[in-house]
Scaffold this active site. Structure first.
Site, PDB file in Angstrom:
ATOM      1  N   HIS A 307       0.847  -1.190   0.000  1.00  0.00           N
ATOM      2  CA  HIS A 307       0.000   0.000   0.000  1.00  0.00           C
ATOM      3  C   HIS A 307       0.878   1.235   0.000  1.00  0.00           C
ATOM      4  O   HIS A 307       1.931   1.239   0.629  1.00  0.00           O
ATOM      5  CB  HIS A 307      -0.919   0.012   1.236  1.00  0.00           C
ATOM      6  CG  HIS A 307      -2.104   0.890   1.049  1.00  0.00           C
ATOM      7  ND1 HIS A 307      -2.063   2.241   1.290  1.00  0.00           N
ATOM      8  CD2 HIS A 307      -3.350   0.616   0.593  1.00  0.00           C
ATOM      9  CE1 HIS A 307      -3.247   2.754   1.012  1.00  0.00           C
ATOM     10  NE2 HIS A 307      -4.039   1.804   0.582  1.00  0.00           N
ATOM     11  N   ASP A 365      -8.016  -5.432   0.114  1.00  0.00           N
ATOM     12  CA  ASP A 365      -8.511  -6.157  -1.052  1.00  0.00           C
ATOM     13  C   ASP A 365      -8.119  -7.621  -1.048  1.00  0.00           C
ATOM     14  O   ASP A 365      -8.683  -8.422  -1.786  1.00  0.00           O
ATOM     15  CB  ASP A 365      -8.014  -5.490  -2.341  1.00  0.00           C
ATOM     16  CG  ASP A 365      -8.724  -4.181  -2.564  1.00  0.00           C
ATOM     17  OD1 ASP A 365      -9.910  -4.118  -2.222  1.00  0.00           O
ATOM     18  OD2 ASP A 365      -8.105  -3.235  -3.052  1.00  0.00           O
TER      19      ASP A 365
HETATM   20  N1  CMC Z   1       4.197  -7.680  -4.949  1.00  0.00           N
HETATM   21  C1  CMC Z   1       5.530  -7.670  -5.134  1.00  0.00           C
HETATM   22  N2  CMC Z   1       6.322  -6.593  -5.001  1.00  0.00           N
HETATM   23  C2  CMC Z   1       5.707  -5.436  -4.667  1.00  0.00           C
HETATM   24  C3  CMC Z   1       4.306  -5.359  -4.461  1.00  0.00           C
HETATM   25  C4  CMC Z   1       3.551  -6.543  -4.601  1.00  0.00           C
HETATM   26  N3  CMC Z   1       2.219  -6.525  -4.415  1.00  0.00           N
HETATM   27  N4  CMC Z   1       3.974  -4.091  -4.152  1.00  0.00           N
HETATM   28  C5  CMC Z   1       5.106  -3.387  -4.158  1.00  0.00           C
HETATM   29  N5  CMC Z   1       6.161  -4.189  -4.466  1.00  0.00           N
HETATM   30  C6  CMC Z   1       7.574  -3.794  -4.534  1.00  0.00           C
HETATM   31  C7  CMC Z   1       7.824  -2.903  -5.749  1.00  0.00           C
HETATM   32  O1  CMC Z   1       8.227  -3.668  -6.869  1.00  0.00           O
HETATM   33  C8  CMC Z   1       8.906  -1.999  -5.248  1.00  0.00           C
HETATM   34  O2  CMC Z   1      10.129  -2.703  -5.319  1.00  0.00           O
HETATM   35  P1  CMC Z   1      11.531  -1.915  -5.564  1.00  0.00           P
HETATM   36  O3  CMC Z   1      11.680  -1.001  -4.373  1.00  0.00           O
HETATM   37  O4  CMC Z   1      12.537  -3.008  -5.607  1.00  0.00           O
HETATM   38  O5  CMC Z   1      11.361  -1.162  -6.850  1.00  0.00           O
HETATM   39  C9  CMC Z   1       8.590  -1.811  -3.767  1.00  0.00           C
HETATM   40  O6  CMC Z   1       7.828  -2.979  -3.376  1.00  0.00           O
HETATM   41  C10 CMC Z   1       7.795  -0.562  -3.463  1.00  0.00           C
HETATM   42  O7  CMC Z   1       6.584  -0.604  -4.209  1.00  0.00           O
HETATM   43  P2  CMC Z   1       5.974   0.589  -5.054  1.00  0.00           P
HETATM   44  O8  CMC Z   1       5.187   0.013  -6.190  1.00  0.00           O
HETATM   45  O9  CMC Z   1       7.039   1.580  -5.375  1.00  0.00           O
HETATM   46  O10 CMC Z   1       5.001   1.202  -3.973  1.00  0.00           O
HETATM   47  P3  CMC Z   1       3.809   2.161  -4.268  1.00  0.00           P
HETATM   48  O11 CMC Z   1       3.518   2.820  -2.969  1.00  0.00           O
HETATM   49  O12 CMC Z   1       4.070   3.013  -5.455  1.00  0.00           O
HETATM   50  O13 CMC Z   1       2.634   1.142  -4.687  1.00  0.00           O
HETATM   51  C11 CMC Z   1       0.776  -0.315  -4.653  1.00  0.00           C
HETATM   52  C12 CMC Z   1       1.639   0.690  -3.863  1.00  0.00           C
HETATM   53  C13 CMC Z   1      -0.494  -0.627  -3.838  1.00  0.00           C
HETATM   54  C14 CMC Z   1       0.337   0.267  -5.997  1.00  0.00           C
HETATM   55  C15 CMC Z   1       1.593  -1.598  -4.885  1.00  0.00           C
HETATM   56  O14 CMC Z   1       2.008  -2.144  -3.649  1.00  0.00           O
HETATM   57  C16 CMC Z   1       0.820  -2.651  -5.686  1.00  0.00           C
HETATM   58  O15 CMC Z   1       0.788  -2.568  -6.918  1.00  0.00           O
HETATM   59  N6  CMC Z   1       0.193  -3.651  -4.989  1.00  0.00           N
HETATM   60  C17 CMC Z   1      -0.624  -4.637  -5.652  1.00  0.00           C
HETATM   61  C18 CMC Z   1      -1.959  -4.022  -6.042  1.00  0.00           C
HETATM   62  C19 CMC Z   1      -2.875  -3.833  -4.866  1.00  0.00           C
HETATM   63  O16 CMC Z   1      -3.089  -4.725  -4.045  1.00  0.00           O
HETATM   64  N7  CMC Z   1      -3.493  -2.641  -4.805  1.00  0.00           N
HETATM   65  C20 CMC Z   1      -4.521  -2.331  -3.800  1.00  0.00           C
HETATM   66  C21 CMC Z   1      -4.158  -1.221  -2.911  1.00  0.00           C
HETATM   67  S1  CMC Z   1      -5.285  -1.171  -1.510  1.00  0.00           S
HETATM   68  C22 CMC Z   1      -6.752  -0.621  -2.183  1.00  0.00           C
HETATM   69  C23 CMC Z   1      -6.849   0.836  -2.248  1.00  0.00           C
HETATM   70  O17 CMC Z   1      -6.707   1.503  -1.205  1.00  0.00           O
HETATM   71  O18 CMC Z   1      -7.089   1.340  -3.374  1.00  0.00           O
END
Ligand code: CMC
Length: 430
Positions: A307, A365
């Site tokens: 998240h 989720d």
């Molecule tokens: N599985 C594997 N690796 C992950 C995941 C995951 N679900 N989420 C983040 N990472 C890794 C990502 O690759 C990155 O790695 P590195 O630092 O080596 O580049 C690191 O963790 C940080 O992640 P980020 O994508 O930069 O973090 P963010 O804050 O931009 O993204 C997120 C948050 C929710 C978009 C992301 O965690 C994600 O895509 N999760 C899966 C989708 C999901 O479950 N979304 C629902 C969010 S809750 C509902 C809502 O409130 O809308």
């Protein structure tokens, strides 16, 4: 404002000071609205990692503590002690309703649940196999054609009616979207049922026999609504604020929020999570998928994990996990294949150093898809349920924005990195 100031020293220029604004909880912010005028520079913050786009009194999240407050009240207390409509009243009005206010609000919502009969015609224009969120974007946007002329949204009473109207009609529209997709007749709302039970009868009832809502399942769905009602300045709420900042019709603005919510990185994650569990298929495959999620060269992510704000745990996920148990027990599905698979995935990921170091925990989720599936809601309808609930937050935040004395149309700046100025050559010389 606080006594503290932020000083910015840009080489070759005189130092400039900016006020620091102080909130009730959370990070204070540097007020940089005068930056462009004072320095000729803008800030760069793509993805809004460090930028507060507004002042808000609605919702507060402490991502490190795993805390979510609606109007100051912890989500755990609201989910346990209030129903969704009380929470909707709270978000809109800033205070919980007393008994008389609660009854009057519930009665008023009941009086707005039917949609204009012309709305039913819109559905016929869609393919039966269209994604329900595509239908929602269209039909909710179409409400703006019914409630536009003569509506002066600067008047509190007009905004109150718009709020009640859309909160009341969202369950009807979501249920119609579902009924249309399976070729069953639309069900009219029933005023003898409360909000969530009525939604379930419009989803699962048929004109052939009376629908009897199961109170345990109704309560579970009502909690799901409460947990999704608002979430501060997330992508879809920011979309609603930006769309509404031009003075656009609120119903059209909510359609913009629905469009944004649909994406798999946002509200579409519960659908994507269930699809992922189906794809993994069996507990024995969990290590393989965990390895894929950690592989930099693989685009696969564990849906339902991570998240932007919660970096310890998602308090909604904790509550949803309990709801998940209650529903599966009520339905005798404790040994459900996907639930067992999800529990194994959760266990392994929570112990894996990759997920621990990156602070990737199950989000709301991760469980909500399993609960909704058990309730009989098909996977591609999950995000519609989210949209139904989040409409409360969107409308509240929209109203907060348009009544803010500092309100301005949203207009970000950019760092231009395209071609430098050049002249068009005649066609034969290009
Ligand atoms: N599985 C594997 N690796 C992950 C995941 C995951 N679900 N989420 C983040 N990472 C890794 C990502 O690759 C990155 O790695 P590195 O630092 O080596 O580049 C690191 O963790 C940080 O992640 P980020 O994508 O930069 O973090 P963010 O804050 O931009 O993204 C997120 C948050 C929710 C978009 C992301 O965690 C994600 O895509 N999760 C899966 C989708 C999901 O479950 N979304 C629902 C969010 S809750 C509902 C809502 O409130 O809308």
């Amino acid at each position: 404002m606080s006594e503290r100031k932020a000083t910015l020293q840009i080489s070759g220029q005189e130092a400039v000071e900016f006020p620091i604004m102080v909130g009730t909880h959370g990070n204070d912010v540097i007020d940089i609205r005068s930056l462009g005028g004072k320095t000729g520079l803008f800030t760069y913050d793509s993805g809004f990692l460090s930028t507060a786009s507004c002042q808000s009194k609605v919702t507060y999240i402490d991502g490190d503590k795993g805390e979510l407050l609606y109007r100051g009240y912890p989500i755990e207390q609201l989910a346990e002690q209030c129903n969704f409509l009380e929470v909707a009243y709270l978000l809109k009005n800033g205070e919980l309703p007393n008994k008389a206010e609660k009854e009057a609000f519930e009665e008023n919502i009941k009086n707005h649940t039917m949609v204009h009969d012309q709305i039913t015609r819109f559905f016929n224009g869609f393919r039966r196999d269209a994604h329900p969120m595509a239908v929602m974007v269209g039909v909710v946007g179409a409400l703006s054609a019914f409630y536009h002329h003569g509506e002066d949204y600067s008047k509190p009473e007009v905004r109150r009616i718009a709020f009640n109207r859309i909160i009341a009609k969202m369950p009807t529209i979501v249920a119609m979207t579902y009924k249309y997709s399976i070729g069953q007749p639309f069900m009219y709302p029933r005023n003898d049922l409360d909000y969530t039970a009525n939604f379930m009868q419009m989803m699962f009832g048929t004109p052939c026999e009376a629908y009897k809502p199961n109170p345990v399942l109704v309560r579970a769905l009502d909690i799901i609504f409460t947990l999704h009602a608002d979430h501060e300045q997330n992508a879809s709420t920011s979309t609603v604020r930006l769309a509404g900042s031009s003075g656009a019709n609120p119903f059209a603005t909510i359609a913009a929020g629905i469009a944004c919510l649909w994406g798999p990185a946002h509200g579409g994650a519960n659908e994507a999570c269930l699809n992922m569990l189906e794809e993994i298929g069996d507990v024995s495959k969990v290590p393989e998928y965990i390895a894929r999620a950690k592989d930099k060269n693989d685009s696969f992510k564990l849906m339902g994990f991570g998240h932007r704000v919660y970096k310890n745990f998602d308090p909604r996920a904790k509550l949803m996990r309990k709801v998940c148990y209650d529903v599966l027990t009520e339905l005798g599905l404790e040994n459900d294949r996907l639930f067992k698979l999800a529990m194994e995935l959760e266990k392994i990921a929570l112990e894996d150093p990759y997920f621990v170091e990156k602070k990737l925990y199950p989000n709301v989720d991760f469980y909500s898809g399993i609960v909704q599936k058990a309730l009989g809601i098909p996977t591609d309808m999950f995000t519609c349920i989210f949209a139904l609930a989040r409409t409360v937050g969107w409308m509240t935040q929209w109203e907060e924005m348009i009544t803010d004395p500092e309100y301005k149309i949203g207009r970000p700046r950019q760092l231009y990195i395209g071609a430098a100025r050049r002249d068009v050559a005649p066609l034969e010389k290009r």
